[in-house]
Design a protein around this motif. Structure first.
Motif, PDB file in Angstrom:
ATOM      1  N   LYS A  92      -0.331  10.219  28.951  1.00 26.40           N
ATOM      2  CA  LYS A  92      -0.471   9.547  30.246  1.00 26.40           C
ATOM      3  C   LYS A  92       0.324   8.249  30.340  1.00 26.40           C
ATOM      4  N   ASP A  93       1.205   8.001  29.387  1.00 28.60           N
ATOM      5  CA  ASP A  93       2.085   6.833  29.434  1.00 28.60           C
ATOM      6  C   ASP A  93       3.472   7.288  29.871  1.00 28.60           C
ATOM      7  N   CYS A  94       4.012   6.664  30.922  1.00 26.99           N
ATOM      8  CA  CYS A  94       5.316   7.068  31.450  1.00 26.99           C
ATOM      9  C   CYS A  94       6.243   5.866  31.580  1.00 26.99           C
ATOM     10  N   TYR A  95       7.527   6.103  31.304  1.00 25.53           N
ATOM     11  CA  TYR A  95       8.533   5.050  31.318  1.00 25.53           C
ATOM     12  C   TYR A  95       9.705   5.466  32.198  1.00 25.53           C
ATOM     13  N   LEU A  96      10.218   4.512  32.941  1.00 28.20           N
ATOM     14  CA  LEU A  96      11.440   4.680  33.711  1.00 28.20           C
ATOM     15  C   LEU A  96      12.523   3.867  33.028  1.00 28.20           C
ATOM     16  N   ILE A  97      13.653   4.494  32.732  1.00 28.27           N
ATOM     17  CA  ILE A  97      14.773   3.807  32.095  1.00 28.27           C
ATOM     18  C   ILE A  97      15.997   3.930  32.999  1.00 28.27           C
ATOM     19  N   ILE A  98      16.543   2.789  33.397  1.00 27.31           N
ATOM     20  CA  ILE A  98      17.743   2.759  34.233  1.00 27.31           C
ATOM     21  C   ILE A  98      18.846   2.065  33.436  1.00 27.31           C
ATOM     22  N   THR A  99      19.959   2.740  33.256  1.00 27.60           N
ATOM     23  CA  THR A  99      21.077   2.152  32.527  1.00 27.60           C
ATOM     24  C   THR A  99      22.108   1.590  33.510  1.00 27.60           C
ATOM     25  N   ASP A 100      22.912   0.665  33.012  1.00 28.11           N
ATOM     26  CA  ASP A 100      23.998   0.058  33.800  1.00 28.11           C
ATOM     27  C   ASP A 100      23.485  -0.380  35.170  1.00 28.11           C
TER      28      ASP A 100
END
Length: 318
Positions: A92-100
């Motif tokens: 139930k742990d979620c991560y958003l990763i945005i590069t550049d």
């Protein structure tokens, strides 16, 4: 001394925000994120749902900033984020990763999840605000002989950060601000240590203005003469026109038009370009002869920042 290597720059305000309703909940692990342009950002949350719903019932979960027809648009399908977005979820742990990251990525990011039952979904709102900053050099006056240059970002970067200064495209020193002598013709830019490719635009005083005349050929008295002045400068320069031996300016702005031109208008005119870093001017001579008016560049003289330092260029006619 050389600048440091590039790396991950993410700044988080670690205050949890829990959005919940009847057993549905999204817990954002930070409220605000400030990041340097070009860096990688990681935004995180965890979520829960009411008893009676199983983990296998969760059909989809994603992050969004926009809605279309009242429905959230998955960032993975948004062309503006193409190739730059990744999701990672552990239970139930979620991560958003945005590069550049880009300055256009500054927005409010929300997490939503839904079950396999029609209409059964939940969105944590408000979400997490991302502010992406570029760097600018602000020019201030320290005293009559010094300017203070400050490396500025549009959002607050907490903690101790190393700012690097370049002078004329070469590494100069580190520090959040820099004192520069009035009259300097050098170009200064800055960046956050580790992000040399995200340097601010350089600031510098006006270079020697370029002055043009229209029409450039012979013309009869009584016609109009238009003078145009431009100078490379950052911040952008303002322009003032003077006639020799006159204290008051004739005009302001890049374009100066003399209507009904006569012999009385003959003489030396000069355009002065000025910004916070300094000033520079070019002189143009207008001559009336044999009942006709001629426009000539009889001399170009410029003063860069220091009015006592004169450089005269060769004559050139139009």
């Amino acid at each position: 001394m050389s600048p440091s290597a590039g790396g991950l720059v993410v700044f988080l305000l670690s205050v949890q925000v829990i959005q919940s309703q009847d057993g549905w909940r999204v817990n954002y692990h930070q409220t605000d994120v400030c990041a340097a342009k070009g860096s990688t950002v990681k935004i995180s949350c965890d979520y829960t749902y009411p008893h009676g719903i199983r983990y296998s019932d969760i059909k989809d979960r994603f992050w969004f900033t926009k809605e279309k027809d009242g429905e959230p648009v998955d960032l993975r399908t948004d062309s503006e984020y193409s190739g730059r977005v990744n999701y990672t979820c552990y239970s139930k742990d979620c991560y958003l990763i945005i590069t550049d990251v880009r300055e256009s990525d500054s927005a409010e990011y929300k997490f939503t999840f839904m079950t396999n039952k029609p209409g059964e979904k939940y969105t944590g709102s408000p979400g997490v605000t991302l502010s992406v900053t570029g760097f600018q050099v602000q020019v201030g006056r320290s005293d009559s002989t010094l300017f203070e240059l400050t490396c500025h970002s549009s959002c607050v970067l907490p903690g101790h950060r190393v700012y690097v200064w370049y002078k004329n495209e070469e590494y100069f020193m580190t520090g959040s601000s820099l004192l520069v002598s009035s009259g300097s013709t050098d170009r200064y830019s800055c960046y956050l240590g580790g992000y040399w490719d995200q340097r601010s635009p350089a600031v510098y005083g006006p270079q020697r203005p370029s002055v043009s005349v229209s029409p450039s050929a012979e013309m009869l008295e009584g016609g109009s003469v238009t003078l145009t002045c431009s100078a490379d400068a950052n911040p952008a320069a303002s322009y003032t026109w003077y006639k020799e031996h006159e204290d008051s300016p004739r005009a302001s702005g890049q374009i100066f038009t003399i209507t009904n031109f006569t012999a009385e208008h003959s003489g030396n005119y000069y355009c002065e370009a000025q910004n916070e870093m300094g000033r520079s001017n070019s002189t143009l001579r207008l001559i009336t002869s044999s009942g006709k008016s001629h426009a000539f560049f009889c001399s170009l003289t410029h003063y860069i920042h220091n009015p006592t330092k004169e450089v005269t260029h060769s004559k050139r006619g139009l």
